[in-house]
Scaffold this motif. Structure first.
Motif, mmCIF file in Angstrom:
data_model
loop_
_atom_site.group_PDB
_atom_site.id
_atom_site.type_symbol
_atom_site.label_atom_id
_atom_site.label_comp_id
_atom_site.label_asym_id
_atom_site.label_seq_id
_atom_site.Cartn_x
_atom_site.Cartn_y
_atom_site.Cartn_z
ATOM 1 N N VAL A 189 -24.003 122.157 63.124
ATOM 2 C CA VAL A 189 -23.593 122.326 61.734
ATOM 3 C C VAL A 189 -22.654 123.508 61.547
ATOM 4 C CG1 VAL A 189 -25.602 123.736 61.100
ATOM 5 C CG2 VAL A 189 -24.427 122.373 59.350
ATOM 6 N N HIS A 190 -22.809 124.569 62.335
ATOM 7 C CA HIS A 190 -21.903 125.717 62.209
ATOM 8 C C HIS A 190 -20.489 125.328 62.631
ATOM 9 C CE1 HIS A 190 -25.324 128.955 62.430
ATOM 10 N NE2 HIS A 190 -25.455 128.118 61.414
ATOM 11 N N ALA A 191 -20.379 124.596 63.728
ATOM 12 C CA ALA A 191 -19.069 124.130 64.176
ATOM 13 C C ALA A 191 -18.473 123.163 63.156
ATOM 14 C CB ALA A 191 -19.183 123.451 65.544
ATOM 15 N N ALA A 192 -19.319 122.333 62.564
ATOM 16 C CA ALA A 192 -18.849 121.383 61.556
ATOM 17 C C ALA A 192 -18.300 122.116 60.340
ATOM 18 C CB ALA A 192 -19.992 120.455 61.151
ATOM 19 N N LEU A 193 -19.018 123.131 59.878
ATOM 20 C CA LEU A 193 -18.558 123.898 58.718
ATOM 21 C C LEU A 193 -17.257 124.637 59.021
ATOM 22 C CD1 LEU A 193 -21.961 125.291 57.425
ATOM 23 C CD2 LEU A 193 -20.399 123.809 56.149
ATOM 24 N N ALA A 194 -17.155 125.178 60.222
ATOM 25 C CA ALA A 194 -15.921 125.876 60.608
ATOM 26 C C ALA A 194 -14.745 124.907 60.630
ATOM 27 C CB ALA A 194 -16.101 126.523 61.981
ATOM 28 N N SER A 195 -14.987 123.714 61.164
ATOM 29 C CA SER A 195 -13.921 122.712 61.195
ATOM 30 C C SER A 195 -13.507 122.292 59.788
ATOM 31 C CB SER A 195 -14.392 121.484 61.977
ATOM 32 O OG SER A 195 -13.419 120.463 61.916
ATOM 33 N N ALA A 196 -14.504 122.065 58.922
ATOM 34 C CA ALA A 196 -14.208 121.659 57.549
ATOM 35 C C ALA A 196 -13.427 122.740 56.810
ATOM 36 C CB ALA A 196 -15.509 121.353 56.813
#
Length: 304
Positions: free
Chosen positions: A181-188
């Motif tokens: 989820v942290h990588a997902a938020l950074a990507s978003a």
């Protein structure tokens, strides 16, 4: 954060029972009791008076009327007519012991197999029936025109997201999937106009998917979501809403039959995207297939 209105939400194209099932979480607890009776046996519900149905659901006639309006009916007479028509066209399970897709205590293996096969087949059929081609076309347009595609999901929906990302990547689309989820938020947070964020969540209430889709939309990316419930929280952050029609059976909550329905939609989108540029897709598929051919046991020895 400003929330833009949904631009594309399905409205009962696949039948009343599928429609009611999709709205179930948005109904009040009393209305949900009415909905479950209606979904479980539409023929029986169609035969009941409003008083009988209210009594069976442990609620009032006023609640039944509110339920009718919540699902788009003018009143109870219209609901009964629609339910009778729905019951007339319902598919009867090939095994008479398969009732409502549930697996009763003491079921033998043959009954378990028949029930699961029927439930999965019904999920695929009903999903296809209610899937809106116009909305699918808009999502395909967004995929084809996107500079970058991020696909988000958690749990079982995360497996579907990974499958979709792999499919898109193999036909040359720049696609990513982020199980963390942290990588997902950074990507978003780094997405913007021209990018596409796709969220996959059966319930439409998975916090991780809601959060990343909201982040991507706030950054200007186009957003799409695949969910079973068109009024779920995640749809507030989606430009395009695609829905499945999966009803779980005993022992088979979220991660099972819903995944079959999600994969059906993913396959439809993938093939439609590939069909937009067949030469490019074919060349990419051939290149990726050749790249992994030698990793298959015996393949290298059979080649000249």
């Amino acid at each position: 954060m400003a929330i833009r209105p949904n631009l594309s939400v399905n409205h009962e194209p696949g039948g009343l029972i599928v429609h009611i099932g999709g709205l179930l979480p948005s109904l009040s607890p009393a209305e949900q009791r009415v909905a479950r009776l209606v979904v479980a046996d539409p023929a029986d519900a169609a035969r009941r008076t409003i008083t009988d149905l209210a009594t069976a659901a442990g609620t009032s006639e006023a609640t039944v009327i509110r339920f009718c309006r919540s699902v788009g009916m003018d009143g109870y007479p219209q609901l009964r007519i629609r339910l009778a028509a729905e019951a007339a066209r319902r598919v009867v399970p090939p095994d008479a012991r398969v009732v409502g897709g549930d697996i009763p205590a003491g079921a033998d293996l043959a009954q378990i197999i028949a029930t699961i096969a029927f439930s999965d087949a019904r999920a695929v059929e009903e999903t296809a029936q209610q899937l809106d081609p116009a909305v699918c076309g808009k999502v395909v347009d967004a995929i084809v025109g996107a500079g970058r595609i991020d696909v988000y999901g958690a749990g079982a929906s995360g497996l579907v997201a990974a499958d979709f990302q792999q499919k898109l990547h193999r036909i040359g689309r720049t696609a990513f999937c982020f199980p963390d989820v942290h990588a997902a938020l950074a990507s978003a947070a780094l997405s913007g106009r021209g990018d596409l964020a796709i969220g996959i969540s059966h319930t439409g209430a998975t916090a991780e998917v809601v959060e990343v889709l909201a982040q991507a939309r706030a950054r200007g990316a186009t957003t799409a979501v695949l969910t079973n419930f068109p009024r779920s929280p995640v749809t507030a952050f989606a430009d395009h809403v695609l829905t499945t029609a999966a009803r779980e059976t005993t022992y088979r909550s979220g991660p099972t039959v819903s995944r079959v329905a999600q994969l059906t939609v993913v396959d439809c989108l993938f093939v439609a995207v590939a069909a937009r540029n067949r030469p490019r897709a074919r060349k990419a598929l051939e290149a990726t297939a050749e790249a992994i051919r030698s990793r298959r046991t015996g393949s290298a020895r059979r080649r000249p």
